[in-house]
Design an enzyme around this catalytic site. Sequence first.
Site, PDB file in Angstrom:
ATOM      1  CD  GLU A  22      -2.943   0.980   2.402  1.00  0.00           C
ATOM      2  OE1 GLU A  22      -2.880  -0.003   3.168  1.00  0.00           O
ATOM      3  OE2 GLU A  22      -3.857   1.826   2.430  1.00  0.00           O
ATOM      4  CG  ASN A  77      -9.663  -1.706   1.381  1.00  0.00           C
ATOM      5  OD1 ASN A  77      -9.286  -2.850   1.636  1.00  0.00           O
ATOM      6  ND2 ASN A  77      -9.489  -0.689   2.232  1.00  0.00           N
ATOM      7  CD  GLU A  78     -10.475  -2.659   6.043  1.00  0.00           C
ATOM      8  OE1 GLU A  78     -10.461  -1.559   6.628  1.00  0.00           O
ATOM      9  OE2 GLU A  78      -9.757  -3.617   6.380  1.00  0.00           O
ATOM     10  CE1 TYR A 114      -3.604  -6.124   8.807  1.00  0.00           C
ATOM     11  CE2 TYR A 114      -5.878  -5.381   8.594  1.00  0.00           C
ATOM     12  CZ  TYR A 114      -4.589  -5.470   8.099  1.00  0.00           C
ATOM     13  OH  TYR A 114      -4.281  -4.910   6.882  1.00  0.00           O
ATOM     14  CD  GLU A 135      -6.257  -4.656   4.102  1.00  0.00           C
ATOM     15  OE1 GLU A 135      -6.143  -4.299   5.292  1.00  0.00           O
ATOM     16  OE2 GLU A 135      -6.664  -3.914   3.187  1.00  0.00           O
ATOM     17  CD  GLN A 137       0.205  -2.585   3.785  1.00  0.00           C
ATOM     18  OE1 GLN A 137       0.996  -1.932   3.115  1.00  0.00           O
ATOM     19  NE2 GLN A 137      -0.976  -2.078   4.153  1.00  0.00           N
TER      20      GLN A 137
HETATM   21  O1  AHR Z   1      -3.163  -2.542   6.161  1.00  0.00           O
HETATM   22  C1  AHR Z   1      -3.449  -1.330   6.758  1.00  0.00           C
HETATM   23  C2  AHR Z   1      -4.930  -0.949   6.641  1.00  0.00           C
HETATM   24  O2  AHR Z   1      -5.719  -1.859   7.342  1.00  0.00           O
HETATM   25  C3  AHR Z   1      -5.511  -0.974   5.252  1.00  0.00           C
HETATM   26  O3  AHR Z   1      -5.254   0.198   4.549  1.00  0.00           O
HETATM   27  C4  AHR Z   1      -6.977  -1.112   5.517  1.00  0.00           C
HETATM   28  O4  AHR Z   1      -7.665  -1.745   4.466  1.00  0.00           O
HETATM   29  C5  AHR Z   1      -7.018  -1.907   6.806  1.00  0.00           C
HETATM   30  O5  AHR Z   1      -7.914  -1.382   7.704  1.00  0.00           O
END
Ligand code: AHR
Length: 521
Positions: free
Chosen positions: A49, A196-197, A270, A325, A374
């Site tokens: 990103e 995205n999201e 995450y 992600e 990432q």
């Molecule tokens: O990876 C960091 C961020 O986490 C990304 O930009 C977003 O899609 C997510 O919330």
Amino acid sequence: MNKKYVISMLVLLCVPGLQFAQSPVNTLVVRNDAAKETISKFIYGQFAEHLGHGIYGGIWVGENSPIPNTRGIRNDVVDALKKMKVASIRWPGGCFADEYHWAAGIGPRANRPRIVNTNWGGVTEDNSFGTHEFMDLCEQLGCEPVICGNIGSGSVKEMADWVQYMTSDGENPMSELRKKNGREKPWKVKFWCVGNETWGCGGIMSADHYANEMARYSMFLKNWSGNTLTKVASGGLQEDYNWTETIMKKWKGADGWLQGYLGGYSLHYYTVPDWNKKGRATDFSEKDWFTTLSTTLTMEKLVTNHGAVMDKYDPEKKIGLMVDEWGNWFDVEPGTNPGFLYQQNSLRDAIVAAVNLNIFHKHCDRVKLTSIAQMVNVLQSMILTKGPEMVLTPTYYVFKMYSVHQDAAMVPVELQTESYSLGTESIPALSASASKDKEGRIHISIANLNPTKSENLRCELKGTTGAKISGEIITAAAMNAFNDFGKPEAVNIKPFTGAQLKDGILTVSLPPKSVVTLEVR
Ligand code: AHR
């Protein structure tokens, strides 16, 4: 002492085999006879990103940089990424994607507009790394691009034009523009994320609203010149099964209208036990180690549950669950910009990577792509850079060691494992997966999550005549061992000699806090 107790203890100690029968033991049945699904290589995808030094400094240094580069892209980073076989890269975001206007990143660099990256640190984005530079990176690596289009602040026309710019060979304005910018032939683009999201930074939409937008956008993203797009719908929050239901319902539709317009559904998760107290990447206790691993195991539940909703509408599993992600998210390193999400990476990250990859392998009939967050310098990275220096992280080495599973046939495993307990809580001590490659070699990957106890594993190989065994291991003396600039590597891949194969039975002695990959041939 009670006489009966003493006698039974003596019997237990003296009769061979009884001690084994009484003590818990780890067993693994490797069902080579049941191998069916393929582990898509795109499970080994990455995410880059426009965030901190994820692109600028980490990948892009510009043609005039003293750091050796090819057309502005760092040679050291490309060489390292090639060795771990990067399958795909998702770009340009993330949250950044929904304020990215692709036309700002084409044409002569000096003329490109400078904008503010409002999501990540408010820094200047000079658009010097745009479509051509990203596609050059993918071509240098031989990997697939995963483009994330802007639905939050863009338009249908803008996104449709981008697809045409990248993939059309015909006579049309975007194709002409691409040629004018130096690229005669169109690129192939396989994966296209439609936002995205979108529940959050991608536009704060409801599931219904997004489902309609997704349908509208998808319809105008055309397959040009023999290119076929796999369009990926944005998912909801990690446990929002209603969102999944809404999209899948829309996809199925009363008349099946949308069936040709969607190929994937995105899930983001995450590993963060507490968003208000994320903790340090390398300075942590065994309690933190345990909590991180127990939290990361939630991925199994999420993939299973979202998969079950998808199964209702798509029993043939035509739509891929794209975990685009995932990974550890800790506090930034002291003294670094909080908006840059720069964190170190330890042996704990290696175990987390292995556990998640094992989960994705197991569910490879539904999970068709993932992108760890990432690739460079951001969150759970493969690579960290500091000026001209580069560090390969423990996570990098897991991806490298596990690359043998890419596009191999998934071999189902039945694992019975001891628990790893801390205080009143317990998680499985071992995590495992296996595959068979095109040459018939079987690879078995096992992680020992317990940082203080080695585990013995008895492994039965069903449906294979393999007689030779070799192995590799990633471990270290300390659970927070990490690789640092200017120092010899503390964590990398070493040969592993703790496995024996006799009469189809494999016995493995797994050191504490380790990841092992065995090859049976
Ligand atoms: O990876 C960091 C961020 O986490 C990304 O930009 C977003 O899609 C997510 O919330």
